[in-house]
Design a protein around this motif. Structure first.
Motif, mmCIF file in Angstrom:
data_model
loop_
_atom_site.group_PDB
_atom_site.id
_atom_site.type_symbol
_atom_site.label_atom_id
_atom_site.label_comp_id
_atom_site.label_asym_id
_atom_site.label_seq_id
_atom_site.Cartn_x
_atom_site.Cartn_y
_atom_site.Cartn_z
ATOM 1 N N LEU A 126 0.906 -1.148 -0.080
ATOM 2 C CA LEU A 126 0.327 0.128 0.040
ATOM 3 C C LEU A 126 1.018 1.212 0.055
ATOM 4 C CD1 LEU A 126 -1.942 -2.259 0.803
ATOM 5 C CD2 LEU A 126 -3.409 -0.216 1.960
ATOM 6 N N PRO A 127 1.703 1.368 0.908
ATOM 7 C CA PRO A 127 2.330 2.799 1.203
ATOM 8 C C PRO A 127 3.411 2.739 -0.339
ATOM 9 C CG PRO A 127 3.352 1.225 2.683
ATOM 10 C CD PRO A 127 2.020 0.669 1.991
ATOM 11 N N ALA A 128 4.070 1.521 -0.858
ATOM 12 C CA ALA A 128 4.828 1.614 -1.754
ATOM 13 C C ALA A 128 4.122 1.842 -3.098
ATOM 14 C CB ALA A 128 5.605 0.073 -1.984
ATOM 15 N N GLY A 129 2.882 1.345 -3.273
ATOM 16 C CA GLY A 129 1.997 1.698 -4.522
ATOM 17 C C GLY A 129 1.760 3.350 -4.339
ATOM 18 N N LEU A 130 1.524 3.583 -3.222
ATOM 19 C CA LEU A 130 1.155 5.109 -3.205
ATOM 20 C C LEU A 130 2.226 6.217 -3.515
ATOM 21 C CD1 LEU A 130 -1.063 7.198 -2.285
ATOM 22 C CD2 LEU A 130 0.143 6.913 -0.020
ATOM 23 N N LEU A 131 3.242 5.761 -2.868
ATOM 24 C CA LEU A 131 4.474 6.583 -3.231
ATOM 25 C C LEU A 131 4.679 6.335 -4.972
ATOM 26 C CD1 LEU A 131 6.833 5.643 -0.575
ATOM 27 C CD2 LEU A 131 5.832 7.774 -0.859
ATOM 28 N N LEU A 132 4.720 5.291 -5.590
ATOM 29 C CA LEU A 132 4.802 5.345 -6.956
ATOM 30 C C LEU A 132 3.957 5.978 -7.882
ATOM 31 C CD1 LEU A 132 5.899 1.432 -7.432
ATOM 32 C CD2 LEU A 132 7.247 3.386 -7.628
ATOM 33 N N ALA A 133 2.411 5.922 -7.259
ATOM 34 C CA ALA A 133 1.559 6.755 -7.864
ATOM 35 C C ALA A 133 1.785 8.126 -7.862
ATOM 36 C CB ALA A 133 0.095 6.371 -7.216
ATOM 37 N N ILE A 134 2.195 8.689 -6.736
ATOM 38 C CA ILE A 134 2.286 10.110 -6.611
ATOM 39 C C ILE A 134 3.527 10.616 -7.594
ATOM 40 C CG2 ILE A 134 3.119 11.778 -4.944
ATOM 41 C CD1 ILE A 134 1.831 10.274 -2.571
ATOM 42 N N PHE A 135 4.763 9.682 -7.636
ATOM 43 C CA PHE A 135 5.889 9.896 -8.435
ATOM 44 C C PHE A 135 5.230 10.064 -10.038
ATOM 45 C CE2 PHE A 135 8.947 7.919 -11.177
ATOM 46 C CZ PHE A 135 9.643 9.012 -11.396
ATOM 47 N N LEU A 136 4.586 8.790 -10.344
ATOM 48 C CA LEU A 136 4.058 9.010 -11.756
ATOM 49 C C LEU A 136 2.881 10.045 -12.054
ATOM 50 C CD1 LEU A 136 4.048 5.167 -12.117
ATOM 51 C CD2 LEU A 136 5.479 6.615 -13.067
ATOM 52 N N ASN A 137 2.341 10.598 -10.739
ATOM 53 C CA ASN A 137 1.314 11.606 -11.312
ATOM 54 C C ASN A 137 1.952 12.957 -11.567
ATOM 55 O OD1 ASN A 137 -1.581 11.948 -11.220
ATOM 56 N ND2 ASN A 137 -1.352 13.170 -9.400
ATOM 57 N N GLN A 138 3.228 13.218 -11.357
ATOM 58 C CA GLN A 138 3.760 14.317 -11.740
ATOM 59 C C GLN A 138 4.026 14.313 -13.063
ATOM 60 O OE1 GLN A 138 4.251 16.232 -8.626
ATOM 61 N NE2 GLN A 138 3.406 14.420 -7.868
ATOM 62 N N VAL B 285 6.848 14.484 -15.325
ATOM 63 C CA VAL B 285 8.137 13.870 -15.575
ATOM 64 C C VAL B 285 8.532 13.537 -16.669
ATOM 65 C CG1 VAL B 285 9.855 12.270 -14.651
ATOM 66 C CG2 VAL B 285 8.055 12.928 -13.098
ATOM 67 N N THR B 286 9.744 13.687 -17.174
ATOM 68 C CA THR B 286 10.344 13.463 -18.446
ATOM 69 C C THR B 286 10.296 11.609 -18.551
ATOM 70 O OG1 THR B 286 11.684 15.298 -18.778
ATOM 71 C CG2 THR B 286 11.957 13.565 -20.254
ATOM 72 N N GLY B 287 9.595 11.419 -19.569
ATOM 73 C CA GLY B 287 9.560 9.807 -19.910
ATOM 74 C C GLY B 287 8.476 9.084 -18.879
ATOM 75 N N VAL B 288 7.553 10.074 -18.450
ATOM 76 C CA VAL B 288 6.696 9.408 -17.401
ATOM 77 C C VAL B 288 5.777 8.292 -17.985
ATOM 78 C CG1 VAL B 288 4.716 10.887 -17.900
ATOM 79 C CG2 VAL B 288 4.870 9.891 -15.672
ATOM 80 N N ARG B 289 5.590 8.184 -19.260
ATOM 81 C CA ARG B 289 4.641 7.127 -19.868
ATOM 82 C C ARG B 289 5.489 5.898 -19.877
ATOM 83 N NH1 ARG B 289 1.573 9.868 -25.329
ATOM 84 N NH2 ARG B 289 0.230 11.162 -23.986
ATOM 85 N N LEU B 290 6.977 5.889 -20.045
ATOM 86 C CA LEU B 290 7.810 4.927 -20.079
ATOM 87 C C LEU B 290 7.830 4.054 -18.460
ATOM 88 C CD1 LEU B 290 9.712 2.911 -21.305
ATOM 89 C CD2 LEU B 290 11.524 4.541 -20.890
ATOM 90 N N TYR B 291 7.810 5.072 -17.639
ATOM 91 C CA TYR B 291 7.839 4.676 -16.245
ATOM 92 C C TYR B 291 6.606 3.807 -15.944
ATOM 93 C CZ TYR B 291 11.721 7.792 -15.865
ATOM 94 O OH TYR B 291 13.124 8.680 -16.055
ATOM 95 N N LYS B 292 5.599 4.657 -16.404
ATOM 96 C CA LYS B 292 4.190 3.834 -16.097
ATOM 97 C C LYS B 292 4.066 2.454 -16.712
ATOM 98 C CE LYS B 292 1.243 7.830 -15.621
ATOM 99 N NZ LYS B 292 0.241 8.806 -16.262
ATOM 100 N N SER B 293 4.586 2.288 -18.012
ATOM 101 C CA SER B 293 4.615 1.073 -18.591
ATOM 102 C C SER B 293 5.609 0.043 -17.705
ATOM 103 C CB SER B 293 5.200 1.022 -19.866
ATOM 104 O OG SER B 293 4.215 1.990 -20.829
#
Length: 279
Positions: free
Chosen positions: A68-80, A82-90
């Motif tokens: 839960l906290p790990a998923g939340l932190l990743l979601a907050i990061f990917l919601n910014q 950020v350059t290349g965010v689509r690649l990170y999301k994938s």
């Protein structure tokens, strides 16, 4: 809703009661069944493997909540932005779309003696040779680490979707009042993510208690039964070379079902009491 309710009753509710009924019999799944009453449960509570399985299930349950906290932190990061965010999301989404069997094989190779990456890394750094899946001290934690990989991805997806529903007006008002960082997260963002948190907790509890795939692929409950959990113990007793003890396996399934229902019902009741789940 009638068709869906009928299907649910036939394929979910009825089998639950049927499993409870079978647990009172000594039955091999084919021949004549013999009524034993609570005999299967009495035997179960004197079975050392049963307590090993419950202990491992509790370890799974506690450590799985790290998703839960790990998923939340990743979601907050990917919601910014950020350059290349689509690649990170994938990349972060990838563990969720592959099967548990593939995950189990990947981590089995990762832990494997001689050629496993983790094995070689530990040997290089410490000089010690640690075979994770063959060591009674580490095997359960090694399998849980494999399970957390896709579970974190699932929680990340839930939170990423929920972050798009966070009220921008509340965020702006909080910024005007001087809130930022952890204060913004704890008092403004997290309360609005409670529906997603509710789903994530329920799914995490279910995933931790019914863990079967990874154990079957990675260790088959070994070494010496030390990594077994209730779901795999049930399979061994009911459907493997142990003699097709369907009644005994059903008793294990009933205990697992009651544990799951108790945890989820208690959590739902507490959430509703605190008014954190919408009516």
């Amino acid at each position: 809703m009638a068709p869906a309710c009928i299907v649910f009753a036939v394929y979910v509710i009825a089998p639950i009661f049927q499993s409870i009924w079978i647990s009172f019999y000594d039955w091999d799944g084919i021949g004549v069944s013999t009524w034993v009453g609570l005999g299967n449960y009495a035997e179960l509570f004197h079975d050392d493997t049963f307590y090993t399985a419950i202990g491992n299930n509790l370890i799974w349950l506690v450590l799985y909540f790290l998703a839960l906290p790990a998923g939340l932190l990743l979601a907050i990061f990917l919601n910014q932005t950020v350059t290349g965010v689509r690649l990170y999301k994938s990349l972060f989404f990838f563990p969720f779309v592959i099967s548990q069997v593939v995950v189990g094989l990947i981590f089995s190779w990762f832990y494997a003696p001689d050629f496993g990456l983790l094995y070689r890394l530990i040997r290089t750094l410490t000089g010690a040779e640690v075979a994770i899946l063959a060591d009674e001290r580490y095997v359960t934690y090694g399998i849980i680490a494999a399970g957390l990989w896709p579970q974190i991805a699932y929680c990340m997806i839930l939170y990423l979707a929920a972050l798009n529903t966070v009220s921008k007006e509340q965020i702006e008002a909080a910024r005007i009042d001087g809130a930022k960082g952890w204060r913004m997260l704890l008092h403004i963002v997290l309360p609005q993510l409670m529906p997603a948190t509710f789903i994530a907790i329920v799914v995490t509890i279910i995933g931790a208690l019914r863990s079967f795939d990874l154990i079957s692929i990675m260790t088959k409950g070994g070494p010496y039964g030390t990594s077994t959990v209730l779901s795999y113990f049930m399979y061994e007793q009911a459907l493997s070379e142990y003699g097709f003890r369907m009644g005994y396996g059903a008793a294990i399934a009933v205990v697992l079902f009651l544990m799951m229902m108790a945890l989820i019902s208690g959590f739902v009741w507490r959430m509703m009491r605190d008014g954190k789940v919408g009516h």
